[in-house]
Write a protein that holds these residues in place. Structure first.
Motif, PDB file in Angstrom:
ATOM      1  N   GLU A   3       0.852  -1.230   0.037  1.00  0.00           N
ATOM      2  CA  GLU A   3       0.079  -0.116   0.171  1.00  0.00           C
ATOM      3  C   GLU A   3       0.801   1.279   0.104  1.00  0.00           C
ATOM      4  O   GLU A   3       1.842   1.231   0.897  1.00  0.00           O
ATOM      5  CB  GLU A   3      -0.739   0.134   1.243  1.00  0.00           C
ATOM      6  N   ILE A   4       0.690   2.200  -0.826  1.00  0.00           N
ATOM      7  CA  ILE A   4       1.543   3.356  -0.750  1.00  0.00           C
ATOM      8  C   ILE A   4       0.515   4.675  -0.549  1.00  0.00           C
ATOM      9  O   ILE A   4       0.847   5.562  -0.676  1.00  0.00           O
ATOM     10  CB  ILE A   4       2.062   3.838  -2.191  1.00  0.00           C
ATOM     11  N   SER A   5      -0.887   4.429  -0.252  1.00  0.00           N
ATOM     12  CA  SER A   5      -1.679   5.464  -0.284  1.00  0.00           C
ATOM     13  C   SER A   5      -2.692   4.910   1.051  1.00  0.00           C
ATOM     14  O   SER A   5      -2.980   3.689   1.049  1.00  0.00           O
ATOM     15  CB  SER A   5      -2.663   5.711  -1.554  1.00  0.00           C
ATOM     16  N   ASP A   6      -3.136   5.878   1.828  1.00  0.00           N
ATOM     17  CA  ASP A   6      -4.198   5.506   2.914  1.00  0.00           C
ATOM     18  C   ASP A   6      -5.566   5.481   2.210  1.00  0.00           C
ATOM     19  O   ASP A   6      -6.429   5.312   3.034  1.00  0.00           O
ATOM     20  CB  ASP A   6      -4.054   6.578   3.990  1.00  0.00           C
ATOM     21  N   ARG A   7      -5.844   5.804   1.126  1.00  0.00           N
ATOM     22  CA  ARG A   7      -7.164   5.812   0.363  1.00  0.00           C
ATOM     23  C   ARG A   7      -7.609   4.413   0.440  1.00  0.00           C
ATOM     24  O   ARG A   7      -7.056   3.302  -0.177  1.00  0.00           O
ATOM     25  CB  ARG A   7      -7.379   6.570  -0.822  1.00  0.00           C
ATOM     26  N   PRO A   8      -8.908   4.323   0.904  1.00  0.00           N
ATOM     27  CA  PRO A   8      -9.666   2.969   0.931  1.00  0.00           C
ATOM     28  C   PRO A   8     -10.119   2.362  -0.519  1.00  0.00           C
ATOM     29  O   PRO A   8     -10.282   0.980  -0.488  1.00  0.00           O
ATOM     30  CB  PRO A   8     -10.909   3.072   2.056  1.00  0.00           C
ATOM     31  N   SER A   9     -10.335   3.243  -1.599  1.00  0.00           N
ATOM     32  CA  SER A   9     -10.718   2.666  -2.499  1.00  0.00           C
ATOM     33  C   SER A   9      -9.485   2.138  -3.426  1.00  0.00           C
ATOM     34  O   SER A   9      -8.553   2.134  -3.313  1.00  0.00           O
ATOM     35  CB  SER A   9     -11.397   3.592  -3.477  1.00  0.00           C
ATOM     36  N   ASN A  10      -9.922   0.973  -4.399  1.00  0.00           N
ATOM     37  CA  ASN A  10      -8.991   0.229  -5.199  1.00  0.00           C
ATOM     38  C   ASN A  10      -9.619   0.593  -6.489  1.00  0.00           C
ATOM     39  O   ASN A  10     -10.845   0.110  -6.831  1.00  0.00           O
ATOM     40  CB  ASN A  10      -9.060  -1.154  -4.686  1.00  0.00           C
ATOM     41  N   ALA A  11      -8.882   1.263  -7.581  1.00  0.00           N
ATOM     42  CA  ALA A  11      -9.468   1.889  -8.848  1.00  0.00           C
ATOM     43  C   ALA A  11      -9.540   0.413  -9.612  1.00  0.00           C
ATOM     44  O   ALA A  11     -10.471   0.476 -10.303  1.00  0.00           O
ATOM     45  CB  ALA A  11      -8.408   2.610  -9.399  1.00  0.00           C
ATOM     46  N   ILE A  12      -8.719  -0.603  -9.531  1.00  0.00           N
ATOM     47  CA  ILE A  12      -9.072  -1.588 -10.555  1.00  0.00           C
ATOM     48  C   ILE A  12     -10.231  -2.394  -9.951  1.00  0.00           C
ATOM     49  O   ILE A  12     -10.897  -2.785 -10.984  1.00  0.00           O
ATOM     50  CB  ILE A  12      -7.880  -2.742 -10.241  1.00  0.00           C
ATOM     51  N   ARG A  13     -10.340  -2.517  -9.016  1.00  0.00           N
ATOM     52  CA  ARG A  13     -11.614  -3.281  -8.325  1.00  0.00           C
ATOM     53  C   ARG A  13     -12.862  -2.529  -8.747  1.00  0.00           C
ATOM     54  O   ARG A  13     -14.019  -2.856  -9.168  1.00  0.00           O
ATOM     55  CB  ARG A  13     -11.429  -3.693  -7.214  1.00  0.00           C
ATOM     56  N   ASP A  14     -12.807  -1.199  -8.565  1.00  0.00           N
ATOM     57  CA  ASP A  14     -13.962  -0.206  -8.661  1.00  0.00           C
ATOM     58  C   ASP A  14     -14.270  -0.150 -10.337  1.00  0.00           C
ATOM     59  O   ASP A  14     -15.563  -0.277 -10.545  1.00  0.00           O
ATOM     60  CB  ASP A  14     -13.550   1.408  -8.564  1.00  0.00           C
ATOM     61  N   ILE A  15     -13.452  -0.314 -11.034  1.00  0.00           N
ATOM     62  CA  ILE A  15     -13.714   0.005 -12.535  1.00  0.00           C
ATOM     63  C   ILE A  15     -14.032  -1.428 -13.149  1.00  0.00           C
ATOM     64  O   ILE A  15     -14.991  -1.720 -14.071  1.00  0.00           O
ATOM     65  CB  ILE A  15     -12.337   0.387 -13.353  1.00  0.00           C
ATOM     66  N   PHE A  16     -13.149  -2.691 -12.788  1.00  0.00           N
ATOM     67  CA  PHE A  16     -13.396  -3.650 -13.458  1.00  0.00           C
ATOM     68  C   PHE A  16     -14.154  -4.971 -12.532  1.00  0.00           C
ATOM     69  O   PHE A  16     -14.539  -6.009 -13.127  1.00  0.00           O
ATOM     70  CB  PHE A  16     -11.950  -4.381 -13.729  1.00  0.00           C
TER      71      PHE A  16
END
Length: 202
Positions: A3-16
Motif C-alpha cells: 500500500e502506498i496510499s491511505d485511501r480505501p478505494s481500489n481503482a482496479i476493483r472499482d472499474i473492473f
C-alpha cells in the motif's frame, strides 16, 4: 501488493469488479495532421481500431487502452492539436459501444488534459499518464508531470469518476534529473498527487 496510499478505494476493483485484470492496448494508426498520415479514409482508420479491439475482447482481455501510437513523432502536450482529441473521441466512443469492457485513454506524449476530454466524450473509465509527477527527459525533450493542471481540469469537467493510472519511472526516457530519489519515493509521489493506480514499466 504494498500500500502506498491511505485511501480505501481500489481503482482496479472499482472499474473492473475484480482485483487482477489484463488490459490490452489499441495502437491507433496515424491520424490526420500526424507526419505519418498518408490520406487514409477515416472509416479505414476507425475500422482498423475496431478490429484490434474485437481481437482483444475475443482473446479474453478485461479492458483496453486507446492510444495515438501512430502519431510519431509525438508532440509535447502543449503542441497537440484539437484534431487528435476529436479523432480519438470517435474511436473511444465506437469501441466503448461495441466492446462492452472498460476503456482507458493514453494521449502521447504525456497529455492528460486531452485524455480527460476524450475519456469524458467517449465513455472511458480511466486515463494513463506516463509522467504524472516529477519530470524526466524523453524523446520529445523535457517532460514535466502535469498532475496539478490535469486534476483541476478533471474537476472542471466534473469527471471525478475517470481514474488516473500513472507510470512510475516510465521506460521511455532518462530519469537522471531525479536519480537522487528512489523508485519507491517517486511512486509515493504519484499517490500524493492523487493518482488512482500505478503502472510499472520495464
Amino acid at each position: 501488493m504494498q500500500e502506498i496510499s491511505d485511501r480505501p478505494s481500489n481503482a482496479i476493483r472499482d472499474i473492473f469488479g475484480r482485483g487482477k485484470v489484463l488490459i490490452g492496448m489499441i495502437h491507433c494508426p496515424a491520424f490526420p495532421a500526424a507526419p505519418r498520415y498518408r490520406g487514409a479514409a477515416m472509416d479505414a482508420i476507425y475500422d482498423a481500431c475496431m478490429r484490434d479491439a474485437e481481437a482483444c475482447v475475443e482473446g479474453g482481455l478485461h479492458g483496453l487502452i486507446i492510444e495515438n501510437h501512430g502519431d510519431v513523432p509525438f508532440s509535447k502536450p502543449e503542441d497537440i492539436g484539437p484534431e487528435t482529441t476529436g479523432f480519438m473521441s470517435v474511436v473511444t466512443d465506437r469501441i466503448a459501444r461495441a466492446a462492452g469492457i472498460p476503456l482507458g485513454v493514453n494521449v502521447l506524449a504525456n497529455a492528460p488534459i486531452p485524455a480527460f476530454a476524450i475519456a469524458m466524450a467517449g465513455g472511458a473509465k480511466f486515463i494513463r499518464v506516463n509522467q504524472w509527477a516529477n519530470a524526466y527527459v524523453a524523446n520529445e525533450g523535457f517532460m514535466e508531470g502535469r498532475a496539478a493542471e490535469a486534476m483541476r481540469y478533471r474537476s472542471l469537467l466534473r469527471a471525478e469518476h475517470i481514474k488516473v493510472f500513472a507510470d512510475s519511472h516510465v521506460k521511455h526516457g532518462s530519469h537522471a534529473i531525479v536519480a537522487d530519489r528512489s523508485i519507491q519515493e517517486l511512486t509515493r509521489d504519484l499517490a500524493f498527487f492523487d493518482a488512482d493506480g500505478v503502472i510499472a514499466t520495464g
